[in-house]
Design an enzyme around this catalytic site. Structure first.
Site, short mmCIF file in Angstrom:
data_model
loop_
_atom_site.label_atom_id
_atom_site.label_comp_id
_atom_site.label_asym_id
_atom_site.label_seq_id
_atom_site.Cartn_x
_atom_site.Cartn_y
_atom_site.Cartn_z
CB SER B 17 -0.94 -0.02 1.20
OG SER B 17 -0.21 -0.16 2.39
CB CYS B 18 -0.16 4.76 -0.34
SG CYS B 18 0.49 6.40 -0.56
N PRO B 19 3.06 4.31 0.77
CG PRO B 19 5.04 5.42 1.42
CD PRO B 19 3.93 4.56 1.95
CG ASP B 44 -2.56 1.59 -2.54
OD1 ASP B 44 -3.54 1.41 -1.79
OD2 ASP B 44 -1.88 2.62 -2.52
#
Lengths: 398, 80
Positions: B17-19, B44
Site C-alpha cells: 500500500s501507499c507509499p 493499491d
C-alpha cells in the site's frame, strides 16, 4: 418533445451524476475546502473534530473490560470522541462501497508488521501531543493552540525520518507480494456489482442511528455521528491524506496535498476564531497541555509512525474502512498504545507537566495576531512546498 | 493501448500500500535507460492516481493502465 425518451435522458443524467461523485476521485483542493468547512460546522455544532480521542476511548474500554483498568471510560456509544471516529470509519466504509472500492486487501508480513509498529508509535505520539494529526495539529492550530504549531514542526521532522527508514528498508529488506488468484473473479459472486447498494444501505442506516440518538435525548451525539460520516465520505472520495502532506515534499516533491492542508487549516482557523472570540465556544477548547515538548517530540514520533504505517490518525481509519488489513492493524495498535501511554502520563504529575504548557495564543498576542500568525504559517507552508515542487530542493534521492 | 508492449522490467507491488509502490517505481525508473518500459502490477487503489501523476511529473511517458482480475497493470516509458 418525445415523451418516450424522457426517462432514459433522466436516467443518463442520474448515471453521469453518480459517476462524477462516486467513480472519479474528487480534486484534492476541494477536499481541503470541504474539510475546512466541515471542521467549523462540527465545532459550531458541539466540539472540534478529532480522531485519536475516539481510538483512546475504544482502547480504554477494552482495557477496562479485561480488568486492567479499574475505572470504566464513558461508553463508546455516547462518548463524543468515539462517535466522531466511528462516523469517520462508517462514512469511509459506505463511500468505498458506493465507489466500488471496498475490498479486503491483504498485505505481506513485513507490511503487516509496519502497520503494528506504525500504529503503536502513532498512539504514543498522540498521547504526548494531545491528539493525532487531526486533534493535535489540525484542530489545535485552528483553535490557536501553540502546541499545534509545535506538532506541525514535529510532524515534518518525523515524516522525514520515517521516509529515511523506508529508503533504507527498500534497499535492505525484501518486501514480498501477495499472490493474486487469476480467475477468482469469474468463479466468485460478483460483489462489485452490489457494492453501491450495500453502500447506500450503510449510509441510510447511519441516518437511522442519528434519529435513534435524537429520540433518546442524545441529539448532540447523533449530529456528531453525521459530522463524522461527512468527514469519512469527503476524505475517502478525495483520498485526503495528511501523511502525504508531510512526506511528499521529501519523497516526490508533489505539493497538491500540502496546499490542500494549508487551505483547510486557514478556513478552519477563521471559523474557530469567530466561535471562540464571540464566546459561543470556550477559549480553552482544544488547547492541549503540550507546548512545546509534547507537541514537538510527540509530533516527531507520530510522524515516523504515520509514514511507516502509510496512514495517519484519519488516514488509517478511512483506509481500514476501505478494507486494508495493514491499516486495520494500525488502528487497533494505535488505540491500545495511546490508551496505555495516556494512562501512564496521567498517573504522574511530573510527567504531565513535562509535556509542556497549555498555550492559547490570543492570551499572549491577541486574537488578531494569532489569526494572522496561523494564516502566515500556512501560507508559508503552501508557498515553500509549491516552490519545492519546481526546484525539488528538499526531495531526497533514493 | 497497453497490449502488445513488452516491458523491459516488471515490478510486482501487489499487496503493497501507499507509499511503497511509488517508492519502488521511483527506484526502478532510476535504473532504467531512456526509452525502456517499466511494467508495474499493483493492488493499491491510490496508485491509480499516484503512478500516472508521478510519471508525468518526472517527465516520463505514462503509457496506460489496465484492470486485470484482482490487480491493475501500469506501463511507464522512461523519458530522456
Amino acid at each position: 418533445m418525445n415523451d418516450d425518451n424522457q426517462p432514459s435522458v433522466l436516467n443518463e443524467i442520474l448515471i453521469s451524476g453518480y459517476q462524477k461523485v462516486f467513480d472519479e476521485n474528487w480534486p484534492m483542493w476541494l477536499g481541503g475546502i470541504l474539510i475546512g468547512i466541515m471542521s467549523v460546522i462540527t465545532f459550531a455544532w458541539a466540539r472540534p473534530w478529532g480522531v485519536a480521542g475516539g481510538l483512546r476511548n475504544w482502547g480504554d474500554w477494552f482495557f477496562s473490560s479485561v480488568g486492567i483498568y479499574a475505572q470504566k471510560p464513558v461508553s463508546p456509544l455516547i462518548s463524543t470522541n468515539s462517535i466522531l471516529t466511528l462516523g469517520l470509519l462508517w462514512g469511509a466504509f459506505g463511500s468505498a462501497l458506493l465507489s466500488r472500492q471496498f475490498a479486503i486487501r491483504k498485505a505481506p508480513p513485513l507490511e503487516l508488521g509496519k502497520g503494528i509498529a506504525g500504529g503503536t508509535l502513532m498512539g504514543i505520539g498522540s498521547a504526548m501531543a494531545g491528539g493525532c494529526n487531526v486533534g493535535g495539529f489540525f484542530s489545535a492550530v485552528s483553535a490557536m493552540s501553540a502546541s499545534g504549531i509545535a506538532m506541525m514542526i514535529g510532524l515534518i521532522i518525523g515524516a522525514y525520518l520515517g521516509l529515511r527508514y523506508l529508503y533504507w528498508e527498500i534497499e535492505h529488506l525484501p518486501s514480498g507480494s501477495i499472490k493474486v488468484a487469476e480467475d477468482k473473479a469469474k468463479k466468485d459472486f460478483d460483489w462489485l456489482k452490489i457494492e453501491p447498494f450495500l453502500g447506500a444501505l450503510v449510509l441510510i442506516s447511519a441516518v437511522v442511528c442519528t434519529w435513534i440518538y435524537s429520540k433518546n435525548a442524545y441529539t448532540s451525539v447523533g449530529g456528531l455521528l453525521l459530522c463524522g460520516i461527512a468527514f469519512g465520505i469527503i476524505i475517502q472520495r478525495t483520498r485526503f491524506c495528511f501523511v502525504r502532506g508531510f512526506r511528499e515534499p521529501f519523497m516526490t516533491g508533489e505539493s497538491q496535498v500540502p496546499r490542500a492542508i494549508a487551505i483547510a487549516v486557514i478556513i478552519s482557523a477563521l471559523g474557530f476564531a469567530a466561535l471562540k472570540y464571540s464566546g459561543v465556544r470556550g477559549e480553552n477548547v482544544y488547547v492541549p497541555q503540550a507546548f512545546w515538548f509534547g507537541g514537538l517530540v510527540g509530533g516527531a514520533i507520530f510522524g515516523v509512525g504515520m509514514v511507516i504505517a502509510g496512514g495517519c490518525g484519519s488516514g488509517s481509519v478511512w483506509r481500514a474502512g476501505e478494507g486494508q488489513i495493514k491499516l486495520m492493524l494500525a488502528v487497533v495498535f494505535f488505540a491500545l498504545s495511546t490508551s496505555l501511554f495516556k494512562a501512564w502520563i496521567r498517573s504522574s504529575a511530573g510527567l504531565t507537566s513535562f509535556m509542556g504548557y497549555r498555550v492559547f495564543m490570543p492570551n499572549f498576542i491577541s486574537y488578531k495576531w494569532s489569526v494572522i500568525l496561523v494564516i502566515v504559517t500556512m501560507l508559508a507552508y503552501y508557498l515553500i512546498t509549491t516552490w519545492n515542487e519546481e526546484t525539488e530542493k528538499f526531495v531526497v534521492e533514493i | 493501448m497497453v497490449e502488445g508492449i513488452t516491458p523491459d522490467e516488471t515490478l510486482d507491488c501487489r499487496g503493497l500500500s501507499c507509499p511503497m509502490p511509488l517508492l519502488k517505481v521511483k527506484k526502478a525508473l532510476k535504473k532504467l535507460k531512456a526509452g525502456q518500459v517499466l511494467e508495474v502490477l499493483g493492488t493499491d487503489p491510490g496508485s491509480k492516481n499516484d503512478i500516472p501523476d508521478y510519471a508525468k511529473k518526472q517527465g516520463d511517458d505514462f503509457l496506460g493502465m489496465e484492470d486485470e482480475s484482482g490487480y491493475t497493470r501500469y506501463l511507464i516509458k522512461k523519458g530522456g
